[in-house]
Design a protein around this motif. Structure first.
Motif, PDB file in Angstrom:
ATOM      1  N   GLU A  12       0.934  -1.178  -0.185  1.00  0.00           N
ATOM      2  CA  GLU A  12      -0.161   0.307  -0.233  1.00  0.00           C
ATOM      3  C   GLU A  12       0.849   1.237  -0.042  1.00  0.00           C
ATOM      4  O   GLU A  12       0.493   2.263  -0.944  1.00  0.00           O
ATOM      5  N   GLU A  13       1.913   1.468   0.559  1.00  0.00           N
ATOM      6  CA  GLU A  13       2.537   2.575   1.135  1.00  0.00           C
ATOM      7  C   GLU A  13       3.641   2.617  -0.851  1.00  0.00           C
ATOM      8  O   GLU A  13       3.705   3.892  -0.757  1.00  0.00           O
ATOM      9  N   ALA A  14       3.707   1.357  -0.563  1.00  0.00           N
ATOM     10  CA  ALA A  14       4.198   1.333  -2.557  1.00  0.00           C
ATOM     11  C   ALA A  14       4.018   2.135  -3.758  1.00  0.00           C
ATOM     12  O   ALA A  14       4.108   3.133  -4.263  1.00  0.00           O
ATOM     13  N   ARG A  15       2.265   2.011  -3.482  1.00  0.00           N
ATOM     14  CA  ARG A  15       1.346   2.739  -4.188  1.00  0.00           C
ATOM     15  C   ARG A  15       1.348   3.355  -3.761  1.00  0.00           C
ATOM     16  O   ARG A  15       0.829   4.833  -4.739  1.00  0.00           O
ATOM     17  N   ALA A  16       0.861   4.147  -2.585  1.00  0.00           N
ATOM     18  CA  ALA A  16       0.900   5.601  -2.420  1.00  0.00           C
ATOM     19  C   ALA A  16       1.630   6.820  -3.019  1.00  0.00           C
ATOM     20  O   ALA A  16       2.024   7.601  -2.824  1.00  0.00           O
ATOM     21  N   ARG A  17       3.339   6.201  -2.963  1.00  0.00           N
ATOM     22  CA  ARG A  17       4.565   7.039  -2.767  1.00  0.00           C
ATOM     23  C   ARG A  17       4.476   6.981  -4.541  1.00  0.00           C
ATOM     24  O   ARG A  17       4.898   8.106  -5.117  1.00  0.00           O
ATOM     25  N   ARG A  18       3.807   6.450  -5.555  1.00  0.00           N
ATOM     26  CA  ARG A  18       4.276   6.037  -6.862  1.00  0.00           C
ATOM     27  C   ARG A  18       2.888   7.450  -8.083  1.00  0.00           C
ATOM     28  O   ARG A  18       3.226   7.439  -8.201  1.00  0.00           O
ATOM     29  N   ILE A  19       2.201   6.689  -6.816  1.00  0.00           N
ATOM     30  CA  ILE A  19       0.867   7.489  -6.822  1.00  0.00           C
ATOM     31  C   ILE A  19       1.654   8.813  -6.844  1.00  0.00           C
ATOM     32  O   ILE A  19       0.969  10.036  -7.604  1.00  0.00           O
ATOM     33  N   GLY A  20       2.085   9.593  -5.287  1.00  0.00           N
ATOM     34  CA  GLY A  20       2.560  10.797  -5.378  1.00  0.00           C
ATOM     35  C   GLY A  20       3.241  10.979  -5.904  1.00  0.00           C
ATOM     36  O   GLY A  20       3.429  12.515  -6.543  1.00  0.00           O
ATOM     37  N   ALA A  21       4.137  10.781  -6.505  1.00  0.00           N
ATOM     38  CA  ALA A  21       5.300  10.742  -8.117  1.00  0.00           C
ATOM     39  C   ALA A  21       4.816  11.141  -9.078  1.00  0.00           C
ATOM     40  O   ALA A  21       5.144  12.228  -9.656  1.00  0.00           O
ATOM     41  N   HIS A  22       3.763  10.638  -9.100  1.00  0.00           N
ATOM     42  CA  HIS A  22       2.724  11.077 -10.457  1.00  0.00           C
ATOM     43  C   HIS A  22       2.326  11.942 -10.347  1.00  0.00           C
ATOM     44  O   HIS A  22       2.146  13.153 -10.765  1.00  0.00           O
ATOM     45  N   VAL A  23       1.728  12.355  -9.489  1.00  0.00           N
ATOM     46  CA  VAL A  23       1.211  13.169  -8.547  1.00  0.00           C
ATOM     47  C   VAL A  23       1.670  14.929  -8.812  1.00  0.00           C
ATOM     48  O   VAL A  23       1.362  15.658  -9.608  1.00  0.00           O
ATOM     49  N   HIS A  24       3.148  14.442  -8.135  1.00  0.00           N
ATOM     50  CA  HIS A  24       4.687  15.953  -8.515  1.00  0.00           C
ATOM     51  C   HIS A  24       4.710  15.912  -9.600  1.00  0.00           C
ATOM     52  O   HIS A  24       4.401  17.664  -9.804  1.00  0.00           O
ATOM     53  N   ARG A  25       4.506  15.132 -10.028  1.00  0.00           N
ATOM     54  CA  ARG A  25       4.828  15.949 -11.956  1.00  0.00           C
ATOM     55  C   ARG A  25       4.303  16.178 -12.464  1.00  0.00           C
ATOM     56  O   ARG A  25       4.715  17.351 -13.735  1.00  0.00           O
TER      57      ARG A  25
END
Length: 268
Positions: A247-260
């Motif tokens: 779950e944390e890995a997915r949240a970080r993946r989504i967060g990185a996408h949002v940031h970009r």
């Protein structure tokens, strides 16, 4: 200060009955910022009437850049709530050390017993290197979420310099983490009560808050509820506990996408 891991910001308009229910669940770090709808004011008065003032950790914020205005707005805030003191005076949004006059006035308010602790917030992460060492600050308010994880490198390593409380805000990145338009294809959008959409089924997985609560460096994660449902959903994050590894890995993946994605929109 003894606080629960979930804090409440009163500026979004959640009703007093919902805030009081959260208080009974241990959500006792209450942030009364510059925008002060009646819900939190009423809830504070009810806590006073119940004789539970010492269980509440009340934060009054000021963005004032003049010492006289800091004292004026702070004491007005106390009177509006019917309080003799605030647990925390938050000096809001200082990207460098506040000037001598502001610090002297804040320390004077503390010496007079009008506040018991001084906090500072900033959007400039390197500033926390100095704040963390400055014994005048008892609490740090740090921006952190799945899209803004820079504090892990720029702030967290400096927090061991002394015993200081750490609170985080903007867990949903001002709702961008909840917007399907910013979610990578194939990923489920995280959820949090800041952006509960009318007409949707009640959201259960409070991924944005759980992401923050999974980090050991934070004492409190602030939530910004507007409705009874928002408060219930925030409390559900406590029931669910920290994120698992996937779950944390997915949240970080989504967060990185949002940031970009957000940065590209701003650049355009």
């Amino acid at each position: 200060l003894r606080v629960g891991p979930l804090g409440l910001a009163g500026g979004y308009g959640a009703p007093s009955k919902a805030l009081l229910r959260a208080f009974e669940r241990g959500a006792n770090y209450w942030y009364h910022g510059s925008r002060r709808p009646p819900g939190m004011t009423q809830a504070v008065r009810e806590i006073l009437a119940m004789g539970k003032r010492e269980e509440l950790v009340l934060v009054l914020q000021s963005y004032a850049r003049f010492a006289w205005l800091l004292a004026l707005t702070f004491t007005r805030g106390l009177r509006a709530l019917g309080l003799d003191y605030a647990d925390v005076l938050l000096l809001g949004w200082h990207n460098r050390l506040p000037g001598d006059a502001i610090m002297e006035r804040a320390l004077s308010l503390k010496k007079r017993g009008l506040c018991r602790h001084i906090a500072i917030s900033s959007h400039h992460r390197p500033a926390f290197v100095g704040f963390a060492r400055d014994e005048r600050f008892d609490v740090l308010h740090v921006r952190y979420n799945a899209a803004h994880t820079g504090a892990e490198q720029e702030v967290f390593p400096h927090l061991s310099k002394r015993n200081v409380g750490v609170t985080t805000y903007t867990a949903t990145r001002w709702a961008a983490l909840l917007d399907p338009a910013f979610t990578p294809p194939g990923d489920r959008t995280p959820t949090a009560p800041d952006c509960y959409r009318e007409g949707e089924a009640p959201l259960k997985a409070r991924d944005c808050y759980r992401f923050v609560l999974s980090q050991p460096h934070f004492d409190v994660c602030l939530s910004g509820p507007s409705t009874v449902e928002h408060v219930d959903e925030a409390l559900a994050a406590l029931d669910a506990g920290p994120l698992g590894a996937e779950e944390e890995a997915r949240a970080r993946r989504i967060g990185a996408h949002v940031h970009r994605h957000v940065r590209s929109l701003l650049a355009g």
